[in-house]
Motif scaffolding. Structure first.
Motif, mmCIF file in Angstrom:
data_model
loop_
_atom_site.group_PDB
_atom_site.id
_atom_site.type_symbol
_atom_site.label_atom_id
_atom_site.label_comp_id
_atom_site.label_asym_id
_atom_site.label_seq_id
_atom_site.Cartn_x
_atom_site.Cartn_y
_atom_site.Cartn_z
ATOM 1 N N UNK A 72 0.858 -1.186 0.000
ATOM 2 C CA UNK A 72 0.000 0.000 0.000
ATOM 3 C C UNK A 72 0.893 1.234 0.000
ATOM 4 N N UNK A 73 0.344 2.388 -0.344
ATOM 5 C CA UNK A 73 1.105 3.634 -0.375
ATOM 6 C C UNK A 73 1.606 4.000 1.016
ATOM 7 N N UNK A 74 2.875 4.401 1.100
ATOM 8 C CA UNK A 74 3.448 4.908 2.353
ATOM 9 C C UNK A 74 4.253 6.158 2.015
ATOM 10 N N UNK A 75 4.058 7.218 2.807
ATOM 11 C CA UNK A 75 4.817 8.448 2.620
ATOM 12 C C UNK A 75 4.822 9.209 3.938
ATOM 13 N N UNK A 76 5.780 10.111 4.136
ATOM 14 C CA UNK A 76 5.836 10.864 5.401
ATOM 15 C C UNK A 76 4.532 11.613 5.658
ATOM 16 N N UNK A 77 4.043 11.511 6.871
ATOM 17 C CA UNK A 77 2.821 12.202 7.303
ATOM 18 C C UNK A 77 1.598 11.823 6.489
ATOM 19 N N UNK A 78 1.623 10.660 5.852
ATOM 20 C CA UNK A 78 0.493 10.235 5.031
ATOM 21 C C UNK A 78 -0.413 9.278 5.778
ATOM 22 N N UNK A 79 -1.631 9.173 5.316
ATOM 23 C CA UNK A 79 -2.603 8.241 5.869
ATOM 24 C C UNK A 79 -3.041 7.266 4.787
ATOM 25 N N UNK A 80 -3.283 6.044 5.186
ATOM 26 C CA UNK A 80 -3.837 5.026 4.302
ATOM 27 C C UNK A 80 -5.173 4.623 4.910
ATOM 28 N N UNK A 81 -6.227 4.662 4.132
ATOM 29 C CA UNK A 81 -7.552 4.293 4.623
ATOM 30 C C UNK A 81 -7.906 2.917 4.066
ATOM 31 N N UNK A 82 -8.219 1.991 4.985
ATOM 32 C CA UNK A 82 -8.568 0.629 4.597
ATOM 33 C C UNK A 82 -9.937 0.263 5.149
ATOM 34 N N UNK A 83 -10.701 -0.449 4.364
ATOM 35 C CA UNK A 83 -11.967 -1.024 4.808
ATOM 36 C C UNK A 83 -11.804 -2.527 4.677
ATOM 37 N N UNK A 84 -11.818 -3.224 5.813
ATOM 38 C CA UNK A 84 -11.509 -4.645 5.828
ATOM 39 C C UNK A 84 -12.728 -5.431 6.295
ATOM 40 N N UNK A 85 -12.994 -6.541 5.590
ATOM 41 C CA UNK A 85 -14.086 -7.438 5.945
ATOM 42 C C UNK A 85 -13.494 -8.811 6.209
ATOM 43 N N UNK A 86 -13.741 -9.355 7.408
ATOM 44 C CA UNK A 86 -13.272 -10.700 7.725
ATOM 45 C C UNK A 86 -14.423 -11.674 7.570
#
Length: 109
Positions: A72-86
């Protein structure tokens, strides 16, 4: 980078509390709250080995198929939004995020 999101039961759509979330190297861990919400702070990788270990996050709860998200995207001061279904069951399901979008991975030193 901070990974944030909500985790729900795939069948009922109800939030799941107490799901363990961790990077592959164990450097960052957290559990979902009563709303299924999580916020996981992940240090940026410094080399290709770090990229593999920190850029893979697993979501696990007894009685459910474990989910593994990587690239997934990673960068300084960045956020990654995930919606996970188990979903109920056992085993491991792997989601390779960036290749699914046709993006490339670059580590900048």
């Amino acid at each position: 980078t901070v990974l944030v999101g909500f985790l729900v039961d795939d069948q009922t759509g109800q939030p799941m509390q107490g799901v363990a979330i961790a990077t592959l190297d164990g450097s960052a861990t957290v559990k979902t709250d009563a709303r299924g919400f999580f916020a996981l702070s992940v240090s940026l990788p410094t080399d290709a080995t770090d990229l593999t270990r920190r850029n893979t996050v697993r979501f696990a709860k007894a009685g459910y198929v474990e989910e593994s998200y990587s690239n997934f995207d990673m960068w300084p001061n960045g956020d990654v939004v995930l919606q996970v279904r188990l979903r109920k069951g056992s085993g491991l399901n792997h989601v390779n995020v960036l290749p699914n979008r046709g993006a490339t991975i670059v580590v900048i030193n």
